[in-house]
Motif scaffolding. Sequence first.
Motif, PDB file in Angstrom:
ATOM      1  N   ILE A   1      12.426 -11.456  -3.167  1.00 22.17           N
ATOM      2  CA  ILE A   1      12.732 -10.673  -1.976  1.00 22.17           C
ATOM      3  C   ILE A   1      12.974 -11.596  -0.789  1.00 22.17           C
ATOM      4  CG2 ILE A   1      11.769  -9.042  -0.293  1.00 22.17           C
ATOM      5  CD1 ILE A   1      10.361  -7.697  -2.723  1.00 22.17           C
ATOM      6  N   LYS A   2      12.152 -12.624  -0.664  1.00 20.56           N
ATOM      7  CA  LYS A   2      12.334 -13.597   0.422  1.00 20.56           C
ATOM      8  C   LYS A   2      13.714 -14.237   0.340  1.00 20.56           C
ATOM      9  CE  LYS A   2      10.815 -18.110   1.892  1.00 20.56           C
ATOM     10  NZ  LYS A   2      10.091 -19.296   1.475  1.00 20.56           N
ATOM     11  N   LYS A   3      14.108 -14.662  -0.850  1.00 18.48           N
ATOM     12  CA  LYS A   3      15.439 -15.274  -1.022  1.00 18.48           C
ATOM     13  C   LYS A   3      16.547 -14.273  -0.720  1.00 18.48           C
ATOM     14  CE  LYS A   3      14.049 -18.770  -4.359  1.00 18.48           C
ATOM     15  NZ  LYS A   3      14.171 -19.269  -5.725  1.00 18.48           N
ATOM     16  N   TYR A   4      16.364 -13.031  -1.151  1.00 23.38           N
ATOM     17  CA  TYR A   4      17.335 -11.978  -0.887  1.00 23.38           C
ATOM     18  C   TYR A   4      17.484 -11.757   0.622  1.00 23.38           C
ATOM     19  CZ  TYR A   4      19.382  -7.294  -0.754  1.00 23.38           C
ATOM     20  OH  TYR A   4      20.171  -6.210  -0.481  1.00 23.38           O
ATOM     21  N   LEU A   5      16.357 -11.664   1.320  1.00 20.95           N
ATOM     22  CA  LEU A   5      16.388 -11.457   2.769  1.00 20.95           C
ATOM     23  C   LEU A   5      17.050 -12.630   3.479  1.00 20.95           C
ATOM     24  CD1 LEU A   5      12.833  -9.939   3.358  1.00 20.95           C
ATOM     25  CD2 LEU A   5      15.030  -8.736   3.459  1.00 20.95           C
TER      26      LEU A   5
ATOM     27  N   VAL B   1       3.467   2.118   0.420  1.00 23.98           N
ATOM     28  CA  VAL B   1       4.792   2.077   1.023  1.00 23.98           C
ATOM     29  C   VAL B   1       4.600   1.497   2.417  1.00 23.98           C
ATOM     30  CG1 VAL B   1       6.805   3.417   1.726  1.00 23.98           C
ATOM     31  CG2 VAL B   1       5.542   4.076  -0.329  1.00 23.98           C
ATOM     32  N   LEU B   2       5.009   0.246   2.588  1.00 24.13           N
ATOM     33  CA  LEU B   2       4.763  -0.452   3.844  1.00 24.13           C
ATOM     34  C   LEU B   2       5.788  -0.097   4.906  1.00 24.13           C
ATOM     35  CD1 LEU B   2       3.696  -3.947   2.491  1.00 24.13           C
ATOM     36  CD2 LEU B   2       2.342  -1.869   2.794  1.00 24.13           C
ATOM     37  N   ASN B   3       6.987   0.183   4.481  1.00 23.61           N
ATOM     38  CA  ASN B   3       8.024   0.778   5.330  1.00 23.61           C
ATOM     39  C   ASN B   3       9.059   1.380   4.391  1.00 23.61           C
ATOM     40  OD1 ASN B   3       9.863  -1.253   4.556  1.00 23.61           O
ATOM     41  ND2 ASN B   3       9.616  -2.405   6.440  1.00 23.61           N
ATOM     42  N   LYS B   4      10.141   1.916   4.920  1.00 25.39           N
ATOM     43  CA  LYS B   4      11.089   2.612   4.040  1.00 25.39           C
ATOM     44  C   LYS B   4      11.752   1.678   3.029  1.00 25.39           C
ATOM     45  CE  LYS B   4      15.111   2.319   7.069  1.00 25.39           C
ATOM     46  NZ  LYS B   4      16.123   3.075   7.767  1.00 25.39           N
ATOM     47  N   ASN B   5      11.659   0.396   3.230  1.00 27.90           N
ATOM     48  CA  ASN B   5      12.298  -0.565   2.338  1.00 27.90           C
ATOM     49  C   ASN B   5      11.348  -1.318   1.418  1.00 27.90           C
ATOM     50  OD1 ASN B   5      14.912  -0.136   3.486  1.00 27.90           O
ATOM     51  ND2 ASN B   5      14.218  -1.294   5.247  1.00 27.90           N
ATOM     52  N   LEU B   6      10.070  -1.296   1.692  1.00 25.79           N
ATOM     53  CA  LEU B   6       9.141  -2.167   0.971  1.00 25.79           C
ATOM     54  C   LEU B   6       7.951  -1.401   0.407  1.00 25.79           C
ATOM     55  CD1 LEU B   6       8.586  -5.174   0.285  1.00 25.79           C
ATOM     56  CD2 LEU B   6       7.243  -5.268   2.385  1.00 25.79           C
ATOM     57  N   SER B   7       7.706  -1.598  -0.883  1.00 28.96           N
ATOM     58  CA  SER B   7       6.550  -1.009  -1.555  1.00 28.96           C
ATOM     59  C   SER B   7       5.783  -2.102  -2.279  1.00 28.96           C
ATOM     60  CB  SER B   7       6.996   0.037  -2.581  1.00 28.96           C
ATOM     61  OG  SER B   7       7.638   1.111  -1.966  1.00 28.96           O
ATOM     62  N   VAL B   8       4.464  -1.941  -2.321  1.00 30.20           N
ATOM     63  CA  VAL B   8       3.599  -2.871  -3.036  1.00 30.20           C
ATOM     64  C   VAL B   8       2.748  -2.043  -3.999  1.00 30.20           C
ATOM     65  CG1 VAL B   8       1.736  -4.569  -2.844  1.00 30.20           C
ATOM     66  CG2 VAL B   8       3.497  -4.449  -1.078  1.00 30.20           C
ATOM     67  N   PHE B   9       2.678  -2.495  -5.239  1.00 32.53           N
ATOM     68  CA  PHE B   9       1.862  -1.835  -6.242  1.00 32.53           C
ATOM     69  C   PHE B   9       0.645  -2.719  -6.506  1.00 32.53           C
ATOM     70  CE2 PHE B   9       6.119  -0.283  -6.753  1.00 32.53           C
ATOM     71  CZ  PHE B   9       5.951   1.066  -6.994  1.00 32.53           C
ATOM     72  N   TYR B  10      -0.528  -2.089  -6.484  1.00 32.56           N
ATOM     73  CA  TYR B  10      -1.765  -2.844  -6.661  1.00 32.56           C
ATOM     74  C   TYR B  10      -2.819  -1.981  -7.325  1.00 32.56           C
ATOM     75  CZ  TYR B  10      -3.959  -0.311  -2.794  1.00 32.56           C
ATOM     76  OH  TYR B  10      -4.505   0.667  -2.004  1.00 32.56           O
ATOM     77  N   ARG B  11      -3.875  -2.634  -7.763  1.00 35.16           N
ATOM     78  CA  ARG B  11      -5.015  -1.900  -8.302  1.00 35.16           C
ATOM     79  C   ARG B  11      -6.297  -2.616  -7.912  1.00 35.16           C
ATOM     80  NH1 ARG B  11      -3.659  -3.032 -14.520  1.00 35.16           N
ATOM     81  NH2 ARG B  11      -3.857  -5.280 -14.461  1.00 35.16           N
ATOM     82  N   LYS B  12      -7.336  -1.835  -7.865  1.00 32.58           N
ATOM     83  CA  LYS B  12      -8.660  -2.378  -7.585  1.00 32.58           C
ATOM     84  C   LYS B  12      -9.281  -2.731  -8.923  1.00 32.58           C
ATOM     85  CE  LYS B  12     -13.024  -1.262  -5.408  1.00 32.58           C
ATOM     86  NZ  LYS B  12     -13.831  -0.204  -4.797  1.00 32.58           N
ATOM     87  N   HIS B  13      -9.667  -3.975  -9.061  1.00 37.29           N
ATOM     88  CA  HIS B  13     -10.267  -4.457 -10.303  1.00 37.29           C
ATOM     89  C   HIS B  13     -11.641  -5.018  -9.957  1.00 37.29           C
ATOM     90  CE1 HIS B  13     -10.271  -5.872 -14.419  1.00 37.29           C
ATOM     91  NE2 HIS B  13     -10.608  -7.083 -13.997  1.00 37.29           N
TER      92      HIS B  13
ATOM     93  N   VAL C   1       5.824  -6.308  -5.941  1.00 34.53           N
ATOM     94  CA  VAL C   1       6.363  -6.071  -4.609  1.00 34.53           C
ATOM     95  C   VAL C   1       7.818  -5.682  -4.820  1.00 34.53           C
ATOM     96  CG1 VAL C   1       6.838  -7.069  -2.346  1.00 34.53           C
ATOM     97  CG2 VAL C   1       4.845  -7.828  -3.642  1.00 34.53           C
ATOM     98  N   MET C   2       8.246  -4.595  -4.176  1.00 33.37           N
ATOM     99  CA  MET C   2       9.613  -4.115  -4.400  1.00 33.37           C
ATOM    100  C   MET C   2      10.298  -3.813  -3.081  1.00 33.37           C
ATOM    101  SD  MET C   2      10.704  -1.006  -6.790  1.00 33.37           S
ATOM    102  CE  MET C   2      12.255  -0.216  -6.598  1.00 33.37           C
ATOM    103  N   ASP C   3      11.468  -4.377  -2.903  1.00 34.50           N
ATOM    104  CA  ASP C   3      12.300  -4.090  -1.736  1.00 34.50           C
ATOM    105  C   ASP C   3      13.367  -3.108  -2.181  1.00 34.50           C
ATOM    106  OD1 ASP C   3      14.180  -4.027   0.322  1.00 34.50           O
ATOM    107  OD2 ASP C   3      13.811  -6.106   0.871  1.00 34.50           O
ATOM    108  N   ASN C   4      13.338  -1.921  -1.629  1.00 33.72           N
ATOM    109  CA  ASN C   4      14.253  -0.865  -2.046  1.00 33.72           C
ATOM    110  C   ASN C   4      15.692  -1.109  -1.624  1.00 33.72           C
ATOM    111  OD1 ASN C   4      12.052   0.512  -3.178  1.00 33.72           O
ATOM    112  ND2 ASN C   4      11.558   1.379  -1.192  1.00 33.72           N
ATOM    113  N   ARG C   5      15.948  -2.093  -0.764  1.00 31.09           N
ATOM    114  CA  ARG C   5      17.312  -2.406  -0.352  1.00 31.09           C
ATOM    115  C   ARG C   5      18.039  -3.255  -1.394  1.00 31.09           C
ATOM    116  NH1 ARG C   5      15.793  -4.783   5.442  1.00 31.09           N
ATOM    117  NH2 ARG C   5      14.269  -5.733   4.073  1.00 31.09           N
ATOM    118  N   MET C   6      17.289  -3.852  -2.295  1.00 33.00           N
ATOM    119  CA  MET C   6      17.886  -4.762  -3.263  1.00 33.00           C
ATOM    120  C   MET C   6      18.688  -3.992  -4.308  1.00 33.00           C
ATOM    121  SD  MET C   6      14.856  -7.495  -3.861  1.00 33.00           S
ATOM    122  CE  MET C   6      15.873  -8.598  -4.788  1.00 33.00           C
ATOM    123  N   ASP C   7      19.729  -4.618  -4.776  1.00 30.67           N
ATOM    124  CA  ASP C   7      20.499  -4.078  -5.881  1.00 30.67           C
ATOM    125  C   ASP C   7      19.743  -4.408  -7.161  1.00 30.67           C
ATOM    126  OD1 ASP C   7      22.344  -3.247  -7.728  1.00 30.67           O
ATOM    127  OD2 ASP C   7      23.876  -4.723  -7.174  1.00 30.67           O
TER     128      ASP C   7
END
Length: 89
Positions: A12-16, A57-69, A78-84
């Motif tokens: 995502i950093k490289k994409y941005l 959902v951190l903003n309309k473009n960015l989501s983070v998936f996590y779990r408590k272990h 980590v997913m950027d929804n703007r990416m192809d």
Amino acid sequence: WTKNSLTSANAIKKYLQAKFTDKEVKNFFSLLKTFEEAVTHFPELYPLSKEKVRRAVLNKNLSVFYRKHKKRIEVLAVMDNRMDLSEWI
């Protein structure tokens, strides 16, 4: 952070960097830092998405998936929804 989540965050950093300005890169890291601080104190802050996995959902473009272990937070992806996404497949 899992290896997969670090890989996706780096992608995502490289994409941005390629498609947007440094402002968006800084905002990306700021959102991740804020997310880390929030889930450290409130691990159940975000709703369950799938079996024991939470989606922040951190903003309309960015989501983070996590779990408590046990007593730690494991960032799975980590997913950027703007990416192809066809570039990832």
